[in-house]
Motif scaffolding. Sequence first.
Motif, PDB file in Angstrom:
ATOM      1  N   ASP A   1      55.707  41.097  38.577  1.00  0.00           N
ATOM      2  CA  ASP A   1      55.067  40.026  39.329  1.00  0.00           C
ATOM      3  C   ASP A   1      53.582  39.977  38.970  1.00  0.00           C
ATOM      4  OD1 ASP A   1      57.351  39.236  40.646  1.00  0.00           O
ATOM      5  OD2 ASP A   1      57.056  40.643  42.297  1.00  0.00           O
ATOM      6  N   PHE A   2      53.070  38.761  38.768  1.00  0.00           N
ATOM      7  CA  PHE A   2      51.645  38.543  38.493  1.00  0.00           C
ATOM      8  C   PHE A   2      51.081  37.619  39.568  1.00  0.00           C
ATOM      9  CE2 PHE A   2      52.923  40.323  34.568  1.00  0.00           C
ATOM     10  CZ  PHE A   2      51.783  40.794  33.923  1.00  0.00           C
ATOM     11  N   LEU A   3      49.879  37.953  40.010  1.00  0.00           N
ATOM     12  CA  LEU A   3      49.257  37.210  41.089  1.00  0.00           C
ATOM     13  C   LEU A   3      48.717  35.869  40.586  1.00  0.00           C
ATOM     14  CD1 LEU A   3      48.289  37.244  44.083  1.00  0.00           C
ATOM     15  CD2 LEU A   3      46.133  38.194  43.230  1.00  0.00           C
ATOM     16  N   LEU A   4      48.967  34.818  41.371  1.00  0.00           N
ATOM     17  CA  LEU A   4      48.392  33.500  41.128  1.00  0.00           C
ATOM     18  C   LEU A   4      47.648  33.104  42.390  1.00  0.00           C
ATOM     19  CD1 LEU A   4      48.029  30.979  39.389  1.00  0.00           C
ATOM     20  CD2 LEU A   4      50.178  30.097  40.314  1.00  0.00           C
ATOM     21  N   ASP A   5      46.324  33.160  42.344  1.00  0.00           N
ATOM     22  CA  ASP A   5      45.486  32.906  43.519  1.00  0.00           C
ATOM     23  C   ASP A   5      44.777  31.579  43.338  1.00  0.00           C
ATOM     24  OD1 ASP A   5      44.024  33.113  45.836  1.00  0.00           O
ATOM     25  OD2 ASP A   5      42.471  34.369  44.946  1.00  0.00           O
TER      26      ASP A   5
ATOM     27  N   VAL B   1      54.047  35.372  40.864  1.00  0.00           N
ATOM     28  CA  VAL B   1      54.899  34.696  39.887  1.00  0.00           C
ATOM     29  C   VAL B   1      55.592  35.755  39.034  1.00  0.00           C
ATOM     30  CG1 VAL B   1      54.970  33.078  37.946  1.00  0.00           C
ATOM     31  CG2 VAL B   1      53.382  32.689  39.847  1.00  0.00           C
ATOM     32  N   GLY B   2      56.905  35.666  38.949  1.00  0.00           N
ATOM     33  CA  GLY B   2      57.671  36.617  38.157  1.00  0.00           C
ATOM     34  C   GLY B   2      57.581  36.331  36.665  1.00  0.00           C
ATOM     35  N   VAL B   3      57.434  37.396  35.874  1.00  0.00           N
ATOM     36  CA  VAL B   3      57.355  37.282  34.408  1.00  0.00           C
ATOM     37  C   VAL B   3      58.328  38.285  33.805  1.00  0.00           C
ATOM     38  CG1 VAL B   3      55.899  37.404  32.363  1.00  0.00           C
ATOM     39  CG2 VAL B   3      54.918  36.626  34.527  1.00  0.00           C
ATOM     40  N   ASN B   4      59.140  37.830  32.843  1.00  0.00           N
ATOM     41  CA  ASN B   4      60.050  38.700  32.107  1.00  0.00           C
ATOM     42  C   ASN B   4      59.431  39.066  30.769  1.00  0.00           C
ATOM     43  OD1 ASN B   4      62.303  37.204  33.908  1.00  0.00           O
ATOM     44  ND2 ASN B   4      63.065  39.163  33.178  1.00  0.00           N
ATOM     45  N   PHE B   5      59.389  40.363  30.479  1.00  0.00           N
ATOM     46  CA  PHE B   5      58.919  40.863  29.192  1.00  0.00           C
ATOM     47  C   PHE B   5      60.084  41.513  28.446  1.00  0.00           C
ATOM     48  CE2 PHE B   5      54.964  41.183  31.740  1.00  0.00           C
ATOM     49  CZ  PHE B   5      54.161  40.344  30.979  1.00  0.00           C
TER      50      PHE B   5
ATOM     51  N   ALA C   1      44.617  43.257  32.762  1.00  0.00           N
ATOM     52  CA  ALA C   1      43.986  42.016  33.221  1.00  0.00           C
ATOM     53  C   ALA C   1      44.509  41.607  34.588  1.00  0.00           C
ATOM     54  CB  ALA C   1      44.238  40.902  32.202  1.00  0.00           C
ATOM     55  N   ASP C   2      45.779  41.903  34.861  1.00  0.00           N
ATOM     56  CA  ASP C   2      46.345  41.595  36.173  1.00  0.00           C
ATOM     57  C   ASP C   2      45.674  42.420  37.265  1.00  0.00           C
ATOM     58  OD1 ASP C   2      48.129  40.330  37.956  1.00  0.00           O
ATOM     59  OD2 ASP C   2      49.454  42.073  37.896  1.00  0.00           O
ATOM     60  N   VAL C   3      45.414  43.699  36.976  1.00  0.00           N
ATOM     61  CA  VAL C   3      44.706  44.541  37.940  1.00  0.00           C
ATOM     62  C   VAL C   3      43.288  44.022  38.159  1.00  0.00           C
ATOM     63  CG1 VAL C   3      43.850  46.879  38.378  1.00  0.00           C
ATOM     64  CG2 VAL C   3      46.110  46.560  37.365  1.00  0.00           C
TER      65      VAL C   3
ATOM     66  N   ARG D   1      51.217  44.141  46.978  1.00  0.00           N
ATOM     67  CA  ARG D   1      52.541  44.117  46.345  1.00  0.00           C
ATOM     68  C   ARG D   1      52.417  43.990  44.829  1.00  0.00           C
ATOM     69  NH1 ARG D   1      56.874  39.135  46.912  1.00  0.00           N
ATOM     70  NH2 ARG D   1      58.184  39.742  45.153  1.00  0.00           N
ATOM     71  N   ASN D   2      51.455  43.189  44.386  1.00  0.00           N
ATOM     72  CA  ASN D   2      51.282  42.960  42.956  1.00  0.00           C
ATOM     73  C   ASN D   2      50.874  44.239  42.224  1.00  0.00           C
ATOM     74  OD1 ASN D   2      50.966  41.068  40.641  1.00  0.00           O
ATOM     75  ND2 ASN D   2      48.835  41.690  40.800  1.00  0.00           N
ATOM     76  N   VAL D   3      49.885  44.959  42.772  1.00  0.00           N
ATOM     77  CA  VAL D   3      49.435  46.180  42.098  1.00  0.00           C
ATOM     78  C   VAL D   3      50.498  47.272  42.181  1.00  0.00           C
ATOM     79  CG1 VAL D   3      47.003  45.662  42.422  1.00  0.00           C
ATOM     80  CG2 VAL D   3      48.200  46.958  44.165  1.00  0.00           C
ATOM     81  N   LEU D   4      51.304  47.265  43.260  1.00  0.00           N
ATOM     82  CA  LEU D   4      52.404  48.228  43.337  1.00  0.00           C
ATOM     83  C   LEU D   4      53.411  47.975  42.232  1.00  0.00           C
ATOM     84  CD1 LEU D   4      54.058  50.451  44.754  1.00  0.00           C
ATOM     85  CD2 LEU D   4      54.998  48.660  46.252  1.00  0.00           C
ATOM     86  N   ASP D   5      53.721  46.703  41.986  1.00  0.00           N
ATOM     87  CA  ASP D   5      54.662  46.368  40.924  1.00  0.00           C
ATOM     88  C   ASP D   5      54.087  46.737  39.558  1.00  0.00           C
ATOM     89  OD1 ASP D   5      57.243  44.600  40.351  1.00  0.00           O
ATOM     90  OD2 ASP D   5      55.714  44.000  38.898  1.00  0.00           O
ATOM     91  N   THR D   6      52.778  46.502  39.362  1.00  0.00           N
ATOM     92  CA  THR D   6      52.146  46.873  38.097  1.00  0.00           C
ATOM     93  C   THR D   6      52.174  48.382  37.894  1.00  0.00           C
ATOM     94  OG1 THR D   6      50.686  44.941  38.246  1.00  0.00           O
ATOM     95  CG2 THR D   6      50.031  46.692  36.748  1.00  0.00           C
TER      96      THR D   6
END
Length: 442
Positions: A194-198, A206-210, A255-257, A307-312
Amino acid sequence: MSNEPNIQYQDHRQAVLTLLEKRRVTEEMVHKQDMPHHDLVETLVRKQNLARIQLLLSEMAPAEIAEMLEILPDADQLFIWDQIDERRKEQVLPGVSVSILHALGKRAFKNDRARIKAFELFEGRMREIQVNTQDDLTNAKPIWIDLVDPSFEERTWVGDAYGIELPDPDRVSDLESSARFYVEENGEIHLRSDFLLDKEDVSRNVGVNFILHQDILFSVRKEELPVFRLQRLRAFSQPNYVSDARDVLLDLYAADVEYSADALEDVYQGLEKVGSHVLSKQMTDEEAAKMLSDIGQEEDLNGRIRRNVLDTRRAVSFLMRSRVIERHQLDDAQQILRDIESLDGHTTFLFGKINFLMDATVGFININQNKVIKRLTVLSVVFMPLNVIAGIGGMSEFSMMTQGIPWPISYTAFTIGMVFVAWITFELLRLAEKREKLKLNK
């Protein structure tokens, strides 16, 4: 002769600055004028200014444009960037500062509408590959292929070129939690993050598949994200910023962090504004309702950041445990985890501050309600003796007592007596309240 290019640059830069100022003044004047075909005249003036600015920019060297961007206000920087030819933007990026990269990274390029983008390394920098046919992909050596809201045909088209199956971004939420990070038998590495969109109006994850396959990073998502634009800008402008697909993936997480940290600063600023109102001496119920709404929005954003940083953290830990990244990339991964660790403390502190402001706002609402109840109580106490007197006056004994006295006089005296009793009751209540305040002050 050696000073001629510099003089020409000064002339071009001054001409662009003059046109920018003229654009603002002219458009304001045209906008305020009440004339026939107002919209047509305004559009014509805007097109004339744009054409002149674009012509001057085409005659300036990329380094000169980058130098000019440094002295422009933020709004003018973005406006000038939109007027630069798409083919020259990559030439301008190496000369701009990091602060401008951040500003440009928060908005999309005109060619960001393309749903398939491929990037390769060229002379130490990442550059975009023009993708028109499947041969453009197979003949090049991309390290990153990025797909934004691709159709089924586009996912199949790219997947066939490399022998993989790309997921549908509309169905990423159907994956179970345990299937977010895994390695296929053929060595493909799958990550769902998950990546944050603020945004100003709404914040969401927003979910991203790698997919890491054959030293190529494939990313599939539903919409454009500021983190991806910022990472591309840095890789375009800074030499040796990335060396392979794993570097690109780690830099996206880093960059997400960083983006989450910027969003946390916005939460701090929002709570400071709310706190200045909450800690004031008085607050109406309408203001308290507005404060509760603002606090709720900041709490929602803070929760999404956490939640975003936990997922990262989970994704980076998976990359380290599965030994996907190289030894020299472990330091970058550990630095990302340390940055996340520092953000955890901030989110915890903000949750505490949000709860405090929420309790304080609810306390103001209770105080306002108590004031209303107090007024009603005073009124009921003042009118209680009057109700007793009025009850007595309504009995037959009152008419017997006033027999022989004209009714206007008797009822006037009765009314004056009721007002006198009410005044005495009110004064007794005020005296009791003053004595109570004196006791509290002592």
